[in-house]
Design a protein around this motif. Structure first.
Motif, PDB file in Angstrom:
ATOM      1  N   ALA A   1      -6.740   3.945  -8.915  1.00  0.00           N
ATOM      2  CA  ALA A   1      -5.607   3.511  -8.094  1.00  0.00           C
ATOM      3  C   ALA A   1      -5.854   3.810  -6.620  1.00  0.00           C
ATOM      4  CB  ALA A   1      -4.325   4.191  -8.568  1.00  0.00           C
TER       5      ALA A   1
ATOM      6  N   ARG B   1      -6.149   1.360  -3.500  1.00  0.00           N
ATOM      7  CA  ARG B   1      -5.289   1.560  -2.336  1.00  0.00           C
ATOM      8  C   ARG B   1      -6.119   1.580  -1.054  1.00  0.00           C
ATOM      9  NH1 ARG B   1      -0.345   5.213  -1.257  1.00  0.00           N
ATOM     10  NH2 ARG B   1      -0.816   6.025   0.802  1.00  0.00           N
TER      11      ARG B   1
ATOM     12  N   THR C   1       0.836  -1.204   0.000  1.00  0.00           N
ATOM     13  CA  THR C   1       0.000   0.000   0.000  1.00  0.00           C
ATOM     14  C   THR C   1       0.865   1.247   0.000  1.00  0.00           C
ATOM     15  OG1 THR C   1      -1.729  -1.138   1.261  1.00  0.00           O
ATOM     16  CG2 THR C   1      -1.792   1.256   1.257  1.00  0.00           C
TER      17      THR C   1
ATOM     18  N   LEU D   1       1.994   8.174  -6.224  1.00  0.00           N
ATOM     19  CA  LEU D   1       0.870   8.527  -7.093  1.00  0.00           C
ATOM     20  C   LEU D   1       0.452   9.992  -7.012  1.00  0.00           C
ATOM     21  CD1 LEU D   1      -1.363   5.361  -6.677  1.00  0.00           C
ATOM     22  CD2 LEU D   1      -0.197   6.081  -8.761  1.00  0.00           C
TER      23      LEU D   1
ATOM     24  N   THR E   1       2.682   2.902  -3.104  1.00  0.00           N
ATOM     25  CA  THR E   1       1.923   3.734  -4.050  1.00  0.00           C
ATOM     26  C   THR E   1       1.889   5.209  -3.669  1.00  0.00           C
ATOM     27  OG1 THR E   1      -0.184   3.350  -2.919  1.00  0.00           O
ATOM     28  CG2 THR E   1       0.421   1.784  -4.656  1.00  0.00           C
TER      29      THR E   1
END
Length: 177
Positions: free
Chosen positions: A93, A97, A57, A63, A60
């Motif tokens: 996304a 997440r 997790t 992002l 990411t």
């Protein structure tokens, strides 16, 4: 957090990226849950799977920085196809997440109950584990809030584009300030 706070501003000095309160809360909670996972990794069956899932997790976190830079890019603004792809991928996304961090929290609860029982009267271990659980829950809540903001911003941008209204860069930067 280190990457966003130090590296991003060095790579692009004009960006002047700031750490917001929600960003700090999220990353402090991430550090706490990481430390708790390391402490209890060998004591709790299934904790390794949850710890790896939480790391997945947190990977990411690039992002938001990537998306913000894409919004600022003139080339991407002019190519509607790329903007559309980013406008779909970024919210998707973050939905993923958020769901994943919620799933990891749900997986942690039964592991925690078994581990807490095994501690017996060790109050310190119980407190540290519960603080780690709170860290995981905080990360999930942060992700949920950010997902809501992203979806709301995407809907506003989509409705503005559909209505022919032009949104300036400040519209997309207001969450950062």
């Amino acid at each position: 957090m280190i990457f966003t706070g130090f590296v991003v501003n060095r790579v692009k000095p004009g960006l002047d990226h700031k750490w917001t309160k929600d960003f700090l809360v999220h990353h402090i909670a991430s550090a706490v849950m990481g430390l708790a996972a390391v402490m209890f990794f060998k004591q709790a069956p299934g904790m390794g799977r949850v710890a790896v899932g939480l790391v997945g997790t947190e990977i990411t976190t690039f992002l938001p920085v990537s998306f913000r830079e894409s919004v600022r890019s003139r080339r991407l603004k002019e190519d509607g196809r790329i903007s559309l792809v980013l406008g779909i991928l970024f919210p998707a996304a973050f939905i993923g997440r958020t769901l994943w961090s919620g799933y990891m929290f749900k997986q942690l609860l039964p592991i925690g109950e078994g581990l807490i029982r095994s501690f017996g009267s060790s109050v310190a271990h119980k407190v540290v584990f519960r603080v780690g659980e709170l860290g995981v829950f905080t990360v999930f809540c942060s992700n949920a809030v950010w997902t809501y903001r992203i979806l709301r911003g995407s809907v506003v941008a989509l409705l503005a584009k559909k209505g022919g209204k032009k949104l300036d860069d400040d519209h997309f930067n207001k969450e950062i300030k």
